[in-house]
Enzyme design. Structure first.
Site, PDB file in Angstrom:
ATOM      1  N   SER A 175       1.498  -9.576  12.462  1.00  0.00           N
ATOM      2  CA  SER A 175       1.540  -8.271  11.799  1.00  0.00           C
ATOM      3  C   SER A 175       2.984  -7.833  11.639  1.00  0.00           C
ATOM      4  CB  SER A 175       0.785  -7.231  12.632  1.00  0.00           C
ATOM      5  OG  SER A 175       1.000  -5.918  12.141  1.00  0.00           O
ATOM      6  N   TYR A 189      -0.917  -3.469  20.730  1.00  0.00           N
ATOM      7  CA  TYR A 189      -1.146  -4.286  19.537  1.00  0.00           C
ATOM      8  C   TYR A 189       0.164  -4.892  19.050  1.00  0.00           C
ATOM      9  CZ  TYR A 189      -2.364  -5.451  14.696  1.00  0.00           C
ATOM     10  OH  TYR A 189      -2.544  -6.093  13.503  1.00  0.00           O
TER      11      TYR A 189
END
Length: 278
Positions: A175, A189
């Site tokens: 990401s 995350y």
């Protein structure tokens, strides 16, 4: 089907060379018979995973998929989708050996041409805000890292022989949040995705002598369930292309990395973010 029994058995190591030679012979025989390539896709039920399964299926691949949710035949109309899907929570590390055994059973001696580690979780607070390093509980840290990092490690280890037999490809979904503090993605995350990017390089180095390529894609803002309409409106101004991406656009890059067109690409992390990283 679901895999609801814990199993703490260790992931076994690579097979002896003689066994590998038999696997390679089996691969060649399957190619001669025109059998399809096979992919294992985690987190296949929605968003990027759903678009990836659809694209590969349309290209003639066989998709073995797993997710926490059951297979949705109406949304996922690809061939043998229900038969080749199983339910499992990859965030529970005790389930990984059993999940690997399930994949091997479904392969039935066939090689694995691609492993796409797409499953991930990005928890929010009860009000929908990002969870910071000050507010994230120990349990949340562990849950996020088990799914976002440990599962890709153990799947790559456990399916090494099947990938080696096919000179296969691994694609990890990282990401943009792994390289910068993100306004919506939480600390657990983001750091798990940074670790997954590092793992991609380590795997690429270790697996290359065995003919296995390992790459990552780093999506930015993609129109999925994880991105609310309000959040989309707020981030568009920071994206040079002035729009968010689509799951189909991400799936096409995954397909490229798993194809012969990327045969000399390994250890890369490809940004898919409309220039947001610039």
């Amino acid at each position: 089907m679901g895999l609801d029994l814990p199993n703490d058995n260790l992931i076994r190591g690579p097979l002896p060379e003689a066994h590998l030679d038999r696997l390679v012979d089996a691969v060649n025989a399957r190619v001669d018979r025109g059998e399809p390539k096979v992919m294992l896709l985690t987190g296949a039920s929605r968003g990027i995973g759903h678009a990836t399964a659809k694209l590969f299926s349309e290209a003639g691949w066989r998709i073995i998929s797993c997710a926490r949710q059951p297979f949705d035949g109406e949304r996922c109309p690809w061939e043998a989708g229900n038969d080749d899907h199983f339910q499992v929570d990859l965030g529970d590390h005790r389930m990984l050996p059993r999940a690997i055994t399930e994949v091997k059973k479904r392969l039935a001696g066939a090689p694995l041409h691609a492993l796409v580690n797409n499953a991930g979780v990005s928890p929010k607070t009860p009000t929908g805000d990002r969870m910071t390093s000050l507010t994230t509980s120990t349990d949340t840290w562990m849950r996020v890292f088990h799914l976002n990092l440990v599962a890709p490690i153990l799947l790559a280890q456990g399916l090494f022989d099947e990938l080696r037999a096919a000179s296969g490809s691994i694609v990890n979904v990282t990401s943009i949040a792994g390289s910068r503090v993100h306004p919506f993605a939480g600390s657990a995350y983001a750091t798990s995705k940074a670790a997954l990017a590092s793992l991609t390089r380590e795997l690429a180095h270790d697996y290359a002598p065995h003919g296995i390529r390992v790459n990552a894609i780093a999506p930015g803002e993609i129109r999925t369930d994880m991105l609310s309409p309000d959040a989309e409106a707020r981030v568009v101004a920071s994206i040079p292309l002035r729009r968010v991406g689509t799951p189909d656009e991400v799936a096409k890059v995954i397909f490229f990395l798993c194809s012969d067109a990327a045969s000399y690409v390994t250890g890369a992390e490809v940004p898919i973010n409309g220039g947001q990283h610039l």
